[in-house]
Design a protein around this motif. Structure first.
Motif, PDB file in Angstrom:
ATOM      1  N   ARG A 196      59.803  39.152  93.328  1.00 24.53           N
ATOM      2  CA  ARG A 196      60.307  40.079  92.297  1.00 24.53           C
ATOM      3  C   ARG A 196      59.553  39.870  90.983  1.00 24.53           C
ATOM      4  NH1 ARG A 196      64.285  38.226  95.412  1.00 24.53           N
ATOM      5  NH2 ARG A 196      64.311  36.281  94.216  1.00 24.53           N
ATOM      6  N   VAL A 197      59.114  40.974  90.391  1.00 22.94           N
ATOM      7  CA  VAL A 197      58.411  40.927  89.109  1.00 22.94           C
ATOM      8  C   VAL A 197      59.201  41.746  88.101  1.00 22.94           C
ATOM      9  CG1 VAL A 197      56.252  41.437  87.898  1.00 22.94           C
ATOM     10  CG2 VAL A 197      56.199  40.837  90.316  1.00 22.94           C
ATOM     11  N   PHE A 198      59.376  41.200  86.904  1.00 21.93           N
ATOM     12  CA  PHE A 198      60.000  41.963  85.828  1.00 21.93           C
ATOM     13  C   PHE A 198      58.933  42.289  84.783  1.00 21.93           C
ATOM     14  CE2 PHE A 198      61.696  42.044  81.512  1.00 21.93           C
ATOM     15  CZ  PHE A 198      62.577  43.103  81.626  1.00 21.93           C
ATOM     16  N   ILE A 199      58.930  43.535  84.318  1.00 22.84           N
ATOM     17  CA  ILE A 199      57.996  43.926  83.247  1.00 22.84           C
ATOM     18  C   ILE A 199      58.772  44.699  82.187  1.00 22.84           C
ATOM     19  CG2 ILE A 199      55.874  45.165  82.643  1.00 22.84           C
ATOM     20  CD1 ILE A 199      55.001  44.961  85.531  1.00 22.84           C
ATOM     21  N   ARG A 200      58.605  44.293  80.919  1.00 21.17           N
ATOM     22  CA  ARG A 200      59.211  45.067  79.828  1.00 21.17           C
ATOM     23  C   ARG A 200      58.109  45.614  78.927  1.00 21.17           C
ATOM     24  NH1 ARG A 200      63.363  43.258  74.980  1.00 21.17           N
ATOM     25  NH2 ARG A 200      61.534  42.069  74.283  1.00 21.17           N
ATOM     26  N   ALA A 201      58.242  46.873  78.556  1.00 22.43           N
ATOM     27  CA  ALA A 201      57.295  47.493  77.621  1.00 22.43           C
ATOM     28  C   ALA A 201      58.031  47.960  76.373  1.00 22.43           C
ATOM     29  CB  ALA A 201      56.593  48.682  78.279  1.00 22.43           C
ATOM     30  N   ARG A 202      57.258  48.063  75.281  1.00 22.00           N
ATOM     31  CA  ARG A 202      57.696  48.773  74.091  1.00 22.00           C
ATOM     32  C   ARG A 202      58.876  48.136  73.357  1.00 22.00           C
ATOM     33  NH1 ARG A 202      55.915  54.100  73.404  1.00 22.00           N
ATOM     34  NH2 ARG A 202      55.421  54.363  71.197  1.00 22.00           N
ATOM     35  N   ALA A 203      58.896  46.801  73.263  1.00 16.60           N
ATOM     36  CA  ALA A 203      59.836  46.162  72.340  1.00 16.60           C
ATOM     37  C   ALA A 203      59.457  46.553  70.915  1.00 16.60           C
ATOM     38  CB  ALA A 203      59.802  44.650  72.508  1.00 16.60           C
ATOM     39  N   HIS A 204      58.149  46.713  70.681  1.00 15.05           N
ATOM     40  CA  HIS A 204      57.644  47.099  69.361  1.00 15.05           C
ATOM     41  C   HIS A 204      57.109  48.539  69.419  1.00 15.05           C
ATOM     42  CE1 HIS A 204      56.971  42.536  68.699  1.00 15.05           C
ATOM     43  NE2 HIS A 204      58.189  42.900  68.351  1.00 15.05           N
ATOM     44  N   PRO A 205      57.722  49.431  68.641  1.00 13.15           N
ATOM     45  CA  PRO A 205      57.419  50.862  68.786  1.00 13.15           C
ATOM     46  C   PRO A 205      55.960  51.262  68.547  1.00 13.15           C
ATOM     47  CG  PRO A 205      59.376  50.523  67.424  1.00 13.15           C
ATOM     48  CD  PRO A 205      58.799  49.174  67.694  1.00 13.15           C
ATOM     49  N   TRP A 206      55.218  50.536  67.704  1.00 11.86           N
ATOM     50  CA  TRP A 206      53.839  50.980  67.426  1.00 11.86           C
ATOM     51  C   TRP A 206      52.905  50.693  68.591  1.00 11.86           C
ATOM     52  CZ3 TRP A 206      48.972  48.649  67.052  1.00 11.86           C
ATOM     53  CH2 TRP A 206      48.926  47.249  67.064  1.00 11.86           C
ATOM     54  N   GLU A 207      53.395  50.002  69.631  1.00  9.99           N
ATOM     55  CA  GLU A 207      52.537  49.479  70.692  1.00  9.99           C
ATOM     56  C   GLU A 207      52.759  50.229  72.013  1.00  9.99           C
ATOM     57  OE1 GLU A 207      53.505  45.253  70.707  1.00  9.99           O
ATOM     58  OE2 GLU A 207      53.585  45.263  68.537  1.00  9.99           O
ATOM     59  N   PRO A 208      52.110  51.384  72.210  1.00 10.78           N
ATOM     60  CA  PRO A 208      52.368  52.183  73.416  1.00 10.78           C
ATOM     61  C   PRO A 208      51.612  51.708  74.654  1.00 10.78           C
ATOM     62  CG  PRO A 208      50.743  53.302  72.065  1.00 10.78           C
ATOM     63  CD  PRO A 208      51.148  52.052  71.311  1.00 10.78           C
ATOM     64  N   GLY A 209      50.679  50.739  74.495  1.00  8.48           N
ATOM     65  CA  GLY A 209      49.826  50.338  75.615  1.00  8.48           C
ATOM     66  C   GLY A 209      50.619  49.993  76.869  1.00  8.48           C
ATOM     67  N   GLY A 210      51.680  49.200  76.696  1.00  5.67           N
ATOM     68  CA  GLY A 210      52.485  48.770  77.844  1.00  5.67           C
ATOM     69  C   GLY A 210      53.106  49.938  78.584  1.00  5.67           C
ATOM     70  N   ASN A 211      53.461  50.994  77.852  1.00  3.90           N
ATOM     71  CA  ASN A 211      54.027  52.175  78.504  1.00  3.90           C
ATOM     72  C   ASN A 211      53.017  52.839  79.425  1.00  3.90           C
ATOM     73  OD1 ASN A 211      56.155  52.755  75.856  1.00  3.90           O
ATOM     74  ND2 ASN A 211      56.816  52.966  77.974  1.00  3.90           N
ATOM     75  N   TRP A 212      51.772  52.965  78.926  1.00  2.00           N
ATOM     76  CA  TRP A 212      50.732  53.568  79.769  1.00  2.00           C
ATOM     77  C   TRP A 212      50.452  52.680  80.971  1.00  2.00           C
ATOM     78  CZ3 TRP A 212      50.111  58.429  79.058  1.00  2.00           C
ATOM     79  CH2 TRP A 212      50.213  58.986  77.774  1.00  2.00           C
ATOM     80  N   VAL A 213      50.472  51.350  80.770  1.00  2.00           N
ATOM     81  CA  VAL A 213      50.220  50.420  81.880  1.00  2.00           C
ATOM     82  C   VAL A 213      51.291  50.580  82.956  1.00  2.00           C
ATOM     83  CG1 VAL A 213      50.189  47.976  82.541  1.00  2.00           C
ATOM     84  CG2 VAL A 213      48.937  48.733  80.512  1.00  2.00           C
ATOM     85  N   VAL A 214      52.576  50.579  82.555  1.00  6.32           N
ATOM     86  CA  VAL A 214      53.608  50.666  83.600  1.00  6.32           C
ATOM     87  C   VAL A 214      53.604  52.045  84.260  1.00  6.32           C
ATOM     88  CG1 VAL A 214      55.074  48.806  82.694  1.00  6.32           C
ATOM     89  CG2 VAL A 214      55.538  51.160  82.005  1.00  6.32           C
ATOM     90  N   GLU A 215      53.231  53.096  83.516  1.00  2.00           N
ATOM     91  CA  GLU A 215      53.123  54.405  84.171  1.00  2.00           C
ATOM     92  C   GLU A 215      52.028  54.380  85.246  1.00  2.00           C
ATOM     93  OE1 GLU A 215      53.698  58.037  82.134  1.00  2.00           O
ATOM     94  OE2 GLU A 215      52.512  59.190  83.579  1.00  2.00           O
ATOM     95  N   GLY A 216      50.867  53.794  84.906  1.00  2.00           N
ATOM     96  CA  GLY A 216      49.771  53.686  85.876  1.00  2.00           C
ATOM     97  C   GLY A 216      50.194  52.886  87.093  1.00  2.00           C
TER      98      GLY A 216
END
Ligand SMILES: [Zn+2]
Length: 408
Positions: A196-216
């Protein structure tokens, strides 16, 4: 006294007249910040026609910390005209220390439609800590300007609508934000997968990179008729909290939640359910996972900064040698199987209270903060883009597969 009053009034009138003249001669009509994820700001046309844009800081509760660095706005001006923008207010306070939120390396992005973005260079003015760049207004009369290719709540909702109902997908509502926006965990893969892997994105609003990564990553894992993706999901399942700070994203803030809490701090204790319900909801979810014997084997906390390193957790008091060894194995897989080149932080690096440190010390979970360089992708010799970050998400699938295979 009367003379002084006259002088003040006179000076005031002259300044007003100057502002009026600057505005009257400027091709600028308006700066629109009325839309989703637009950043709060103040603006003024200076005497030399430069448009000065004062970003608005968001502030941390019970702390000197403040942050501005996100920008996202629409310039309405005469088609074909050129405008010089001067971005102001990058004097952040981070971990109690003064820290300028821009540098020589800082880039920006522009778009004629608010959807497709291209990067632009900025000029860093060291003395004043400001950024300057000149833009040309497209034929439509509007130009969107942003720090990074935006990923909005509507982008997330579009993705969730597309994958909802898929046999490998479960979307669970785990709570809500301060402003009552729903918070979700997206599970991709089988609940009974070996890892099991947990990934959290976007704790900090100015940082969208993680959102694009998890979408990919999500799109890659759900590819039908792709043998490789099917194998991945035999090995592991992924639990993703795709957007932790939704209020901040909606309001175009930089770092904190709307009650001034940093969602990547204070993880060394249970989160305050009133001040940061976003973290309290996540901890409730995690507790249920642990109680049912489903401890995540790995947790990635995704961020953007100007260095882009993998932050190994090194809590002061305790040594975690086996953890460090496993994280170096993860690092070497990232270096060989993805475009990531920045590597892990050195042993002197500390950043206490992050999800990485808190989850390691309190729950024994292998957790790291993964920064993505916001200005440059060394492994591709390219500036970042939504596409490059989504590619990284695809590559991560392979990394996780290899990471768990080697663990057996
Ligand atoms: Zn961050």
């Amino acid at each position: 006294m009367r003379h002084l009053a006259f002088l003040i009034l006179h000076t005031f009138a002259v300044v007003l007249l100057m502002v009026h003249h600057a505005m009257a001669a400027s091709p600028l009509h308006f700066i629109d910040t009325s839309f989703e994820n637009a950043s709060p700001l103040d603006w003024q046309v200076l005497a030399d026609q430069t448009v000065r844009i004062d970003l608005i800081y968001d502030h941390e509760r019970d702390s000197p910390n403040r942050a501005a660095g996100h920008w996202h706005f629409r310039v309405d001006a005469e088609p074909g005209s050129q405008l010089t923008l001067l971005l102001n207010h990058f004097s952040n306070v981070w971990n109690g220390r003064s820290a300028l939120a821009c540098s020589d390396a800082t880039i920006g992005f522009i778009s004629a439609d608010g959807m497709t973005w291209e990067s632009i260079e900025t000029e860093f003015i060291k003395d004043s800590g400001q950024l300057r760049f000149t833009v040309t207004i497209p034929p439509g009369g509007s130009l969107w300007v942003a720090r990074l290719p935006p990923y909005r709540i509507s982008d997330l909702n579009r993705l969730l609508d597309q994958i909802r109902g898929h046999s490998q997908v479960e979307i669970t509502r785990i709570g809500e934000t301060v402003q009552r926006r729903p918070l979700e965990i997206v599970r991709i893969g089988r609940d009974d997968a070996p890892y099991r892997v947990f990934i959290r994105a976007r704790a900090h609003p100015w940082e969208p990179g993680g959102n694009w990564v998890v979408e990919g990553m999500i799109r890659h894992l759900l590819k039908t008729h792709d043998e490789q993706s099917a194998t991945y999901l035999d090995q592991y399942c992924v639990y993703i909290m795709p957007m932790a700070n939704k209020d901040g994203v909606a309001m175009g803030r930089t770092r904190f939640n709307v009650l001034g809490k940093d969602l990547n701090r204070d993880w060394n204790a249970p989160p305050d359910a009133t001040l940061c319900p976003e973290n309290a909801a996540l901890e409730r979810w995690l507790t249920k996972m642990l109680d049912s014997g489903r401890r995540p084997h790995l947790a990635l906390e995704m961020h953007n900064d100007e260095s882009g390193k993998l932050h190994l957790s090194r809590p002061d008091a305790t040594q975690f040698e086996a953890y460090i060894a496993r994280m170096h194995r993860l690092e070497s897989l990232l270096l060989t199987k993805t475009w990531f080149r920045e590597g892990a932080t050195d042993p002197s690096f500390r950043n206490s209270g992050t999800l990485g440190e808190g989850w390691l010390t309190r729950f024994g979970i292998d957790a790291v903060v993964h920064e993505l360089n916001a200005n440059w992708i060394e492994g591709l010799q390219s500036r970042p883009s939504a596409e490059h970050w989504m590619t990284y998400g695809e590559q991560l699938c392979d990394v996780l597969d290899a990471y768990f295979k080697a663990a057996e």
